[in-house]
Design an enzyme around this catalytic site. Structure first.
Site, PDB file in Angstrom:
ATOM      1  N   ASP A  67       0.644  -1.386   0.177  1.00 27.98           N
ATOM      2  CA  ASP A  67      -0.080  -0.004   0.179  1.00 27.98           C
ATOM      3  C   ASP A  67       0.856   1.300   0.003  1.00 27.98           C
ATOM      4  O   ASP A  67       2.159   1.173   0.086  1.00 27.98           O
ATOM      5  CB  ASP A  67      -1.055   0.032   1.084  1.00 27.98           C
ATOM      6  CG  ASP A  67      -0.107  -0.280   2.521  1.00 27.98           C
ATOM      7  OD1 ASP A  67       1.112  -0.206   2.627  1.00 27.98           O
ATOM      8  OD2 ASP A  67      -0.951  -0.576   3.638  1.00 27.98           O
ATOM      9  N   ASN A 136      -7.185  -2.067  14.488  1.00 31.22           N
ATOM     10  CA  ASN A 136      -8.641  -2.393  14.122  1.00 31.22           C
ATOM     11  C   ASN A 136      -8.811  -3.497  13.406  1.00 31.22           C
ATOM     12  O   ASN A 136      -9.762  -3.970  12.753  1.00 31.22           O
ATOM     13  CB  ASN A 136      -9.143  -1.230  13.735  1.00 31.22           C
ATOM     14  CG  ASN A 136      -8.746  -0.633  12.311  1.00 31.22           C
ATOM     15  OD1 ASN A 136      -7.770  -1.370  11.787  1.00 31.22           O
ATOM     16  ND2 ASN A 136      -9.103   0.257  11.869  1.00 31.22           N
ATOM     17  N   HIS A 138      -7.127  -4.084  10.514  1.00 32.81           N
ATOM     18  CA  HIS A 138      -6.927  -3.567   9.062  1.00 32.81           C
ATOM     19  C   HIS A 138      -5.765  -4.438   8.566  1.00 32.81           C
ATOM     20  O   HIS A 138      -4.833  -4.545   9.266  1.00 32.81           O
ATOM     21  CB  HIS A 138      -6.888  -2.242   8.562  1.00 32.81           C
ATOM     22  CG  HIS A 138      -5.948  -1.385   9.117  1.00 32.81           C
ATOM     23  ND1 HIS A 138      -5.794  -0.424   9.909  1.00 32.81           N
ATOM     24  CD2 HIS A 138      -4.439  -1.574   8.652  1.00 32.81           C
ATOM     25  CE1 HIS A 138      -4.674   0.305   9.993  1.00 32.81           C
ATOM     26  NE2 HIS A 138      -3.607  -0.567   9.230  1.00 32.81           N
ATOM     27  N   GLU A 143      -9.815  -1.395   5.491  1.00 31.31           N
ATOM     28  CA  GLU A 143     -10.288  -1.094   6.714  1.00 31.31           C
ATOM     29  C   GLU A 143     -11.440  -1.615   6.943  1.00 31.31           C
ATOM     30  O   GLU A 143     -12.389  -2.243   6.061  1.00 31.31           O
ATOM     31  CB  GLU A 143     -10.593   0.413   6.862  1.00 31.31           C
ATOM     32  CG  GLU A 143      -9.324   1.401   6.696  1.00 31.31           C
ATOM     33  CD  GLU A 143      -8.729   1.564   7.854  1.00 31.31           C
ATOM     34  OE1 GLU A 143      -8.688   0.757   8.693  1.00 31.31           O
ATOM     35  OE2 GLU A 143      -8.121   2.712   8.190  1.00 31.31           O
TER      36      GLU A 143
HETATM   37  C1  GLP Z   1      -0.149   0.718   8.695  1.00 30.68           C
HETATM   38  C2  GLP Z   1      -0.049   0.009   7.248  1.00 30.68           C
HETATM   39  C3  GLP Z   1      -0.355  -1.429   7.762  1.00 30.68           C
HETATM   40  C4  GLP Z   1       0.225  -1.789   8.844  1.00 30.68           C
HETATM   41  C5  GLP Z   1      -0.294  -1.123   9.965  1.00 30.68           C
HETATM   42  C6  GLP Z   1       0.329  -1.538  11.353  1.00 30.68           C
HETATM   43  O1  GLP Z   1      -1.635   1.464   8.521  1.00 30.68           O
HETATM   44  N1  GLP Z   1      -0.757   0.487   6.167  1.00 30.68           N
HETATM   45  O2  GLP Z   1       0.237  -2.300   6.526  1.00 30.68           O
HETATM   46  O3  GLP Z   1       0.171  -3.306   9.215  1.00 30.68           O
HETATM   47  O4  GLP Z   1      -0.200   0.125   9.745  1.00 30.68           O
HETATM   48  O5  GLP Z   1       1.480  -0.825  11.789  1.00 30.68           O
HETATM   49  P1  GLP Z   1       2.464  -1.051  12.947  1.00 30.68           P
HETATM   50  O6  GLP Z   1       3.280  -2.032  12.635  1.00 30.68           O
HETATM   51  O7  GLP Z   1       3.088   0.443  13.123  1.00 30.68           O
HETATM   52  O8  GLP Z   1       1.529  -1.265  13.883  1.00 30.68           O
END
Ligand code: GLP
Length: 240
Positions: A67, A136, A138, A143
């Site tokens: 993404d 959440n 995702h 989402e």
């Molecule tokens: C972002 C990314 C996700 C990732 C998530 C969790 O929103 N788009 O791909 O898995 O955050 O991030 P973190 O690893 O910093 O908790």
């Protein structure tokens, strides 16, 4: 879904990197799907170290990232292109031309998403997709919602995700409100998937994912439809 628990973050990162290493040794020209966020950083460090010591090479590997924020310049230090260069690509023997991240400045986002799907198909699909998980539930930027898009698409970020990701920006206002992301079917089409989860704030999402009841209000639960998913978690992300 297999679960592998590391006693802490560095243990989890080491175990996950070991898994990726094995896959690279099996197929040196694999298509590797990558993720951003703070969770995979430790695993990337381990992979950099293995690459330096000569244990693995990335020279024949192609990568596709999950993404990207939208809109965002690739030179912005919060863009996922910048993140990937900084945390992995700049430190390994990969050919940068073979690293793909969605273009956060594409004029026509629909066209950009459709070409990304074409790119993945032309590469023969993703061999191994690395995923993090949002608080959440995702995945990428898919989402929670009553409907989920199957393929790469433009999406709005949830308030809770904007808040969670604001820690990387200088202010909440700077967090882009949209993103381009692979869809759940794009992700589920990968031949193998690993999910990395660290910290107690991921406990609910991880529990729902491991319970294996499919619910679009927690996109990670769709991963149960795949038959080769390995979850690497820290103890505090799974303890009851
Ligand atoms: C972002 C990314 C996700 C990732 C998530 C969790 O929103 N788009 O791909 O898995 O955050 O991030 P973190 O690893 O910093 O908790």
């Amino acid at each position: 879904m297999r679960l592998i628990v590391g006693k802490d973050y560095s243990d989890m990162s080491r175990l996950a990197a070991g898994y990726v290493k094995k896959e690279i040794l099996k197929k040196s020209n694999m298509v590797l799907g990558l993720a951003t966020g703070s969770t995979p950083v430790g695993m990337y460090r381990e992979l950099i170290d293995m690459n330096r010591k000569g244990g693995i090479s990335f020279k024949d590997i192609t990568t596709v990232n999950l993404d990207e924020y939208y809109p965002i310049e690739s030179t912005n230090s919060q863009s996922y292109r910048y993140f990937m260069n900084d945390n992995l690509f700049d430190h390994i023997d990969i050919d940068k031309a073979k690293t793909h991240v969605l273009n956060g400045m594409a004029e026509d986002s629909e066209k950009e998403c459709a070409s990304y799907e074409d790119l993945i198909s032309s590469l023969g699909g993703i061999d191994l997709q690395v995923l993090g998980i949002g608080r959440n539930g995702h995945i990428g930027f898919n989402e929670p919602g009553s409907q989920l898009y199957p393929y790469t698409h433009k999406t709005s970020l949830e308030e809770s995700t904007i808040n969670a990701n604001s820690r990387f920006f200088s202010s909440l206002e700077e967090v882009p409100r949209h993103a381009l992301t692979m869809g759940m079917k794009t992700i589920l089409n990968a031949r193998k998937i690993i999910v990395l989860a660290s910290g107690k704030e991921k406990k609910d999402a991880v529990r729902r994912m491991l319970e294996e009841m499919i619910d679009t209000s927690c996109p990670a639960t769709l991963l149960t439809l795949h038959n080769d998913v390995t979850v690497f978690a820290t103890e505090d992300a799974v303890e009851r």
